[in-house]
Scaffold this motif. Structure first.
Motif, PDB file in Angstrom:
ATOM      1  N   LEU A 120      -0.838  60.363   8.561  1.00 29.41           N
ATOM      2  CA  LEU A 120      -2.243  60.582   8.230  1.00 29.41           C
ATOM      3  C   LEU A 120      -2.551  59.874   6.918  1.00 29.41           C
ATOM      4  CD1 LEU A 120      -4.340  63.729   8.707  1.00 29.41           C
ATOM      5  CD2 LEU A 120      -4.349  62.684   6.466  1.00 29.41           C
TER       6      LEU A 120
ATOM      7  N   THR B 294     -15.484  60.965  15.268  1.00 31.12           N
ATOM      8  CA  THR B 294     -14.231  60.273  15.554  1.00 31.12           C
ATOM      9  C   THR B 294     -14.534  58.859  16.028  1.00 31.12           C
ATOM     10  OG1 THR B 294     -14.182  61.085  17.847  1.00 31.12           O
ATOM     11  CG2 THR B 294     -13.088  62.427  16.163  1.00 31.12           C
TER      12      THR B 294
ATOM     13  N   ALA C 253      -7.326  63.200  17.360  1.00 32.34           N
ATOM     14  CA  ALA C 253      -8.642  63.402  16.753  1.00 32.34           C
ATOM     15  C   ALA C 253      -9.491  64.345  17.585  1.00 32.34           C
ATOM     16  CB  ALA C 253      -9.351  62.054  16.573  1.00 32.34           C
TER      17      ALA C 253
ATOM     18  N   GLU D  50      -7.446  58.602   8.637  1.00 32.64           N
ATOM     19  CA  GLU D  50      -6.938  57.822   9.762  1.00 32.64           C
ATOM     20  C   GLU D  50      -5.679  58.483  10.297  1.00 32.64           C
ATOM     21  OE1 GLU D  50      -5.029  53.392  10.725  1.00 32.64           O
ATOM     22  OE2 GLU D  50      -5.951  53.819   8.779  1.00 32.64           O
ATOM     23  N   LEU D  51      -5.618  58.623  11.615  1.00 35.55           N
ATOM     24  CA  LEU D  51      -4.451  59.152  12.303  1.00 35.55           C
ATOM     25  C   LEU D  51      -3.719  58.001  12.968  1.00 35.55           C
ATOM     26  CD1 LEU D  51      -5.986  62.339  14.008  1.00 35.55           C
ATOM     27  CD2 LEU D  51      -4.860  62.173  11.789  1.00 35.55           C
TER      28      LEU D  51
ATOM     29  N   GLU E  50      -8.618  56.990  14.700  1.00 41.22           N
ATOM     30  CA  GLU E  50      -7.335  57.134  15.398  1.00 41.22           C
ATOM     31  C   GLU E  50      -7.018  55.858  16.149  1.00 41.22           C
ATOM     32  OE1 GLU E  50      -5.017  60.102  18.564  1.00 41.22           O
ATOM     33  OE2 GLU E  50      -7.126  60.427  18.052  1.00 41.22           O
TER      34      GLU E  50
END
Length: 397
Positions: free
Chosen positions: A333, A278, A80, A303-304, A73
């Motif tokens: 995302l 995370t 996350a 991946e955020l 993130e």
């Protein structure tokens, strides 16, 4: 000449035990809660607590046992962390053994509360009536759902010789739920919450000692001392974050050795352990060699990328959201890697490289396809979209 009766076996004079020739009875092991086979290759999977995330994981409809998921993130948000709470809450409800690294017991008080079965069924039925409503063959709406009419009445009743599932249905008990629904505004109350194992980071005396050595040792001991039918979930929040880890914890010889130890535990206990990690990529970008190695040691990588707060929400309502009733997406995302498990076969990577958007609301963390709206001033494209749809006269017959 002597005569004797036929068909009489010659005995040696020793008495025989009739139980010695009886077939051996195989004791069926107790089923593990919260598991179901993958539709791809039949391996056992468990839910992450987020149904839309389960659908992205290489077609397994869940996180396969013996695999890990890395959630990256960017920014200062904590989306996350919400995924970790769903993952932990699902493990608590399924009575799995949850292991949390770095946090104390106050973190367990932030787990989302469980939505009741009645409330969840009402939400599911209302959403299904909106989404699955037949618009072309409108006259079939009167027939109801599949299996509710004549076909549903032909289902045989449960007998005394049926299995446990049919007996539960006959007694009125609901079947086992694979993924529960949670509410972030509520707090989870469950008898298994005090049994969550919080593993604290050790403080080494010198830079040569690894701060992760006690984590893998305590985790291995907890798994070995647990019953054989216990499923374990490992949670590593905010790996390498300065708020939790010492400065020398980010040295490659320490963190990579720790991830190698987790991967060894996942391989040793392939039918009992899953992990979710995370990583804040704002502090450790993906272009660095350390993060690349961390991704290679993880089975799945997503991946955020949250949208900036200055972005207009009205413009996003027509892009990521399918209808006006849905909330606008809060970020993108990206799927970089999926737990396809090449060395053992199974899985697919069709979701890698696709455009996905996520939305975190009070009730759920939703992932859906992302599409950009038509450019302002492009009247030809907008008129083409309006004219390409079916007309009302074409639907009537």
């Amino acid at each position: 000449m002597s005569f004797r009766k036929r068909n009489i076996g010659l005995s040696s004079g020793t008495a025989r035990d009739p139980s010695s020739n009886a077939p051996a009875q195989h004791v069926k092991p107790a089923p593990m809660p919260g598991l179901r086979p993958s539709p791809v290759d039949g391996r056992q999977t468990t839910s992450t607590g987020t149904p839309t995330l389960d659908n992205l994981l290489a077609g397994h409809a869940g996180l396969a046992l013996g695999s890990s998921l890395l959630v990256e993130e960017s920014g200062t948000t904590d989306f996350a962390g919400a995924l970790l709470r769903y993952y932990a809450a699902e493990g608590v409800v399924q009575e799995h053994r949850v292991h949390v690294v770095g946090f104390d017991r106050q973190w367990a008080a932030t787990l989302p509360g469980l939505i009741g079965a009645t409330e969840a069924s009402e939400n599911k039925s209302s959403s299904r009536s909106k989404d699955d409503k037949m618009k072309i063959a409108w006259r079939y709406e009167r027939l109801g759902g599949f299996g509710l009419g004549i076909a549903g009445s032909r289902v045989p009743a449960a007998t005394a010789d049926s299995n446990s599932d049919s007996q539960q249905l006959a007694q009125g008990n609901a079947p086992a739920v694979f993924c529960h629904a949670f509410d972030l505004t509520k707090r989870l109350t469950h008898p298994s919450i005090p049994s969550i194992n919080f593993i604290q980071l050790s403080k080494p005396t010198s830079s040569q000692d690894s701060p992760y050595s006690s984590i893998t040792r305590q985790l291995s001991t907890a798994i070995d001392n647990s019953p054989a039918n216990t499923v374990h979930r490992l949670i590593v929040p905010s790996l390498l974050s300065p708020a939790l880890y010492t400065p020398h914890a980010s040295q490659p010889e320490h963190v990579l050795q720790f991830l190698h130890g987790i991967r060894a535990l996942l391989s040793t206990h392939a039918h009992r352990l899953t992990a979710m990690i995370t990583l804040p990529i704002s502090l450790y970008p993906r272009s660095s060699g350390l993060v690349r190695w961390i991704e290679l040691l993880s089975d799945g990588v997503i991946e955020l990328a949250p949208f900036p707060h200055t972005l207009d929400a009205s413009s996003l309502a027509s892009s990521g959201a399918a209808t006006n009733q849905e909330e606008p997406p809060q970020g993108m995302l990206k799927v970089h890697r999926l737990p396809i498990l090449h060395e053992r076969g199974g899985g697919m990577d069709k979701n890698v490289g696709e455009d996905w958007a996520f939305t975190l609301s009070r009730r759920k963390f939703a992932i859906k396809p992302f599409s950009l709206p038509p450019v302002d001033g492009d009247n030809d494209a907008q008129q083409h979209d309006a004219s390409s749809g079916p007309k009302k006269a074409d639907l009537e017959f």
